[in-house]
Design a protein around this motif. Structure first.
Motif, PDB file in Angstrom:
ATOM      1  N   PRO A 108       0.712  -1.158  -0.019  1.00 40.70           N
ATOM      2  CA  PRO A 108      -0.010  -0.122  -0.080  1.00 40.70           C
ATOM      3  C   PRO A 108       0.823   1.319   0.078  1.00 40.70           C
ATOM      4  N   GLU A 109       2.045   1.072   0.392  1.00 37.53           N
ATOM      5  CA  GLU A 109       3.172   2.358   0.358  1.00 37.53           C
ATOM      6  C   GLU A 109       3.989   2.265  -0.597  1.00 37.53           C
ATOM      7  N   GLY A 110       3.882   3.085  -1.696  1.00 31.62           N
ATOM      8  CA  GLY A 110       4.859   3.163  -2.612  1.00 31.62           C
ATOM      9  C   GLY A 110       6.220   3.382  -2.411  1.00 31.62           C
ATOM     10  N   MET A 111       7.164   3.370  -3.305  1.00 31.82           N
ATOM     11  CA  MET A 111       8.543   3.955  -2.921  1.00 31.82           C
ATOM     12  C   MET A 111       8.983   4.957  -4.106  1.00 31.82           C
ATOM     13  N   SER A 112      10.127   5.498  -3.891  1.00 31.51           N
ATOM     14  CA  SER A 112      10.499   6.580  -4.651  1.00 31.51           C
ATOM     15  C   SER A 112      11.598   5.799  -5.448  1.00 31.51           C
ATOM     16  N   THR A 113      11.384   5.920  -6.875  1.00 33.39           N
ATOM     17  CA  THR A 113      12.354   5.149  -7.544  1.00 33.39           C
ATOM     18  C   THR A 113      13.793   5.985  -7.478  1.00 33.39           C
ATOM     19  N   PRO A 114      13.896   7.349  -7.740  1.00 37.37           N
ATOM     20  CA  PRO A 114      15.185   7.843  -7.434  1.00 37.37           C
ATOM     21  C   PRO A 114      15.792   7.623  -6.164  1.00 37.37           C
ATOM     22  N   ALA A 115      15.007   7.395  -5.198  1.00 39.41           N
ATOM     23  CA  ALA A 115      15.645   7.133  -4.020  1.00 39.41           C
ATOM     24  C   ALA A 115      16.282   5.864  -3.836  1.00 39.41           C
ATOM     25  N   VAL A 116      15.551   4.694  -4.653  1.00 36.76           N
ATOM     26  CA  VAL A 116      16.295   3.563  -4.787  1.00 36.76           C
ATOM     27  C   VAL A 116      17.567   3.484  -5.661  1.00 36.76           C
ATOM     28  N   TYR A 117      17.429   4.347  -6.716  1.00 37.96           N
ATOM     29  CA  TYR A 117      18.928   4.217  -7.275  1.00 37.96           C
ATOM     30  C   TYR A 117      19.829   5.068  -6.680  1.00 37.96           C
ATOM     31  N   ARG A 118      19.378   6.172  -5.862  1.00 43.17           N
ATOM     32  CA  ARG A 118      20.281   6.718  -5.063  1.00 43.17           C
ATOM     33  C   ARG A 118      21.148   5.676  -4.045  1.00 43.17           C
ATOM     34  N   ARG A 119      20.211   4.724  -3.492  1.00 43.65           N
ATOM     35  CA  ARG A 119      20.927   3.949  -2.606  1.00 43.65           C
ATOM     36  C   ARG A 119      21.543   2.811  -3.337  1.00 43.65           C
ATOM     37  N   PHE A 120      21.061   2.407  -4.401  1.00 40.66           N
ATOM     38  CA  PHE A 120      22.089   1.574  -5.239  1.00 40.66           C
ATOM     39  C   PHE A 120      23.394   1.971  -5.533  1.00 40.66           C
ATOM     40  N   ASP A 121      23.507   3.315  -5.906  1.00 45.79           N
ATOM     41  CA  ASP A 121      24.755   3.936  -6.285  1.00 45.79           C
ATOM     42  C   ASP A 121      25.547   3.990  -4.878  1.00 45.79           C
ATOM     43  N   GLU A 122      25.136   4.234  -3.647  1.00 48.58           N
ATOM     44  CA  GLU A 122      25.998   4.257  -2.457  1.00 48.58           C
ATOM     45  C   GLU A 122      26.302   2.657  -2.307  1.00 48.58           C
ATOM     46  N   LEU A 123      25.355   1.612  -2.475  1.00 47.87           N
ATOM     47  CA  LEU A 123      25.747   0.492  -1.894  1.00 47.87           C
ATOM     48  C   LEU A 123      26.761  -0.330  -3.054  1.00 47.87           C
ATOM     49  N   ARG A 124      26.537   0.196  -4.364  1.00 46.66           N
ATOM     50  CA  ARG A 124      27.506  -0.460  -5.421  1.00 46.66           C
ATOM     51  C   ARG A 124      28.284   0.715  -6.239  1.00 46.66           C
ATOM     52  N   PRO A 125      29.065   1.299  -5.650  1.00 47.43           N
ATOM     53  CA  PRO A 125      30.121   2.397  -6.253  1.00 47.43           C
ATOM     54  C   PRO A 125      30.942   1.685  -7.284  1.00 47.43           C
ATOM     55  N   ASP A 126      31.045   0.143  -7.364  1.00 47.39           N
ATOM     56  CA  ASP A 126      31.814  -0.406  -8.207  1.00 47.39           C
ATOM     57  C   ASP A 126      31.154  -1.086  -9.308  1.00 47.39           C
ATOM     58  N   ALA A 127      29.840  -0.645  -9.632  1.00 46.27           N
ATOM     59  CA  ALA A 127      28.910  -0.975 -10.552  1.00 46.27           C
ATOM     60  C   ALA A 127      29.683  -0.945 -11.938  1.00 46.27           C
ATOM     61  N   PRO A 128      29.427  -1.901 -12.893  1.00 44.74           N
ATOM     62  CA  PRO A 128      30.151  -1.629 -14.027  1.00 44.74           C
ATOM     63  C   PRO A 128      29.400  -0.646 -14.867  1.00 44.74           C
ATOM     64  N   GLU A 129      30.146   0.015 -15.919  1.00 43.70           N
ATOM     65  CA  GLU A 129      29.402   0.842 -17.156  1.00 43.70           C
ATOM     66  C   GLU A 129      28.055   0.384 -17.405  1.00 43.70           C
ATOM     67  N   VAL A 130      28.311  -0.797 -17.982  1.00 37.08           N
ATOM     68  CA  VAL A 130      27.276  -1.623 -18.459  1.00 37.08           C
ATOM     69  C   VAL A 130      26.962  -3.097 -17.991  1.00 37.08           C
ATOM     70  N   PRO A 131      25.931  -3.232 -17.881  1.00 34.86           N
ATOM     71  CA  PRO A 131      25.629  -4.650 -17.097  1.00 34.86           C
ATOM     72  C   PRO A 131      25.855  -5.591 -18.084  1.00 34.86           C
TER      73      PRO A 131
END
Length: 303
Positions: A177-200
């Motif tokens: 019933p409670e939505g989520m902010s997509t930008p907030a999820v992406y920001r948290r992804f960036d914090e958790l995955r600073p080593d993410a590849p340029e292209v998956p």
């Protein structure tokens, strides 16, 4: 004359997310599947502008429906009007059963349905390639909502290529019933995955599982790079995934950026059993059963 176009929800069987680019966006590699939760959009002639009314299923909070002028249906009509250099008007009713703000692309489904319905109503004859380009301008999931089935999505997800899918897949879908902010999820992804590849990396395991039609093989291949970020922001989602697997699902994961969770099951009967356990554990919880793949936006009534 009126006509009704039906468009389906989507789930992501795989969502690979690259590092943020200089423009702030992320390169995505995703595998979409359209599933049997639908919005129906009915259009009839109107003399001046758009008149849009929305009816929602009992489990959807109507207050979450965008107001006049903010709806993706308005933008779809404006895009068609600009493309053809003529007004695009009509009376529109949207019957929603796809949960709102749940990672299931219900808004994208409405945008795709509006493009197709208004094109047919006004006999505009828009070429399929142009409809897909207009869809991409409305949002990254809208082209897939037009195409449906099972498909590879690249770029922001808007570059869609159909995949060979030989399975019949059954899902338990649990919106929140409670939505989520997509930008907030992406920001948290960036914090958790600073080593993410340029292209998956390529979705080889999921594609092979789809070609095989083997349900346990697909369960093992399901993956969402945003799941850790979504669950970090909302630990109840991680608990729900554990609960669904304990109820008998082969695999559970967050759909897109959340908060909806989906659970893959062996069959329709198996999905209904898992759904029953999840409902029994929390009677106020919305639990839906769906199958895929299903068709993209298409006319279901014309007259």
């Amino acid at each position: 004359m009126s006509l009704t176009v039906r468009a389906a929800a989507k789930i992501n069987l795989l969502l690979g997310v690259g590092a943020p680019r200089p423009d702030g966006f992320h390169t995505l590699v995703t595998v979409y599947q359209a599933v049997s939760l639908y919005d129906d959009l009915t259009v009839s002639p109107g003399d001046d502008g758009l008149d849009i009314a929305t009816d929602v299923a009992s489990y959807i909070d109507a207050s979450h429906v965008p107001g006049p002028g903010l709806n993706i249906v308005d933008r779809a009509a404006a895009a068609l009007a600009a493309h053809h250099g003529r007004p695009v008007t009509g009376s529109i009713r949207v019957d929603k059963t796809i949960p709102i703000a749940g990672g299931l692309a219900g808004g994208s489904a409405d945008g795709a349905a509006a493009l197709l319905a208004l094109d047919r109503l006004h006999v505009l004859g828009t070429h399929d390639d142009d409809l897909l380009a207009l869809a991409a301008g409305l949002g990254s999931d809208v082209p897939f909502a037009l195409v449906g089935g099972t498909a590879l999505g690249e770029g922001h997800g808007e570059v869609v290529t159909a995949l060979d899918d030989r399975g019949s897949w059954w899902w338990v879908v649990v919106p929140h019933p409670e939505g989520m902010s997509t930008p907030a999820v992406y920001r948290r992804f960036d914090e958790l995955r600073p080593d993410a590849p340029e292209v998956p990396g390529p979705p080889e395991d999921v594609v092979a599982a789809l070609t095989s039609g083997d349900v346990p093989r697909l369960a093992a291949a399901l993956h969402n790079d945003l799941e850790q970020a979504a669950c970090d922001l909302r630990p109840d989602l991680a608990q729900l995934i554990v609960e669904g697997v304990d109820a008998g699902a082969l695999r559970g994961l967050v759909s897109g950026s959340g908060p909806t969770c989906v659970f893959l099951c062996e069959s329709g009967e198996h999905a209904r059993r898992v759904a029953g356990v999840l409902r029994g554990a929390s009677p106020e919880r919305v639990v839906l059963v769906a199958h895929g793949p299903v068709a993209g936006a298409h006319v279901v009534a014309d007259g």
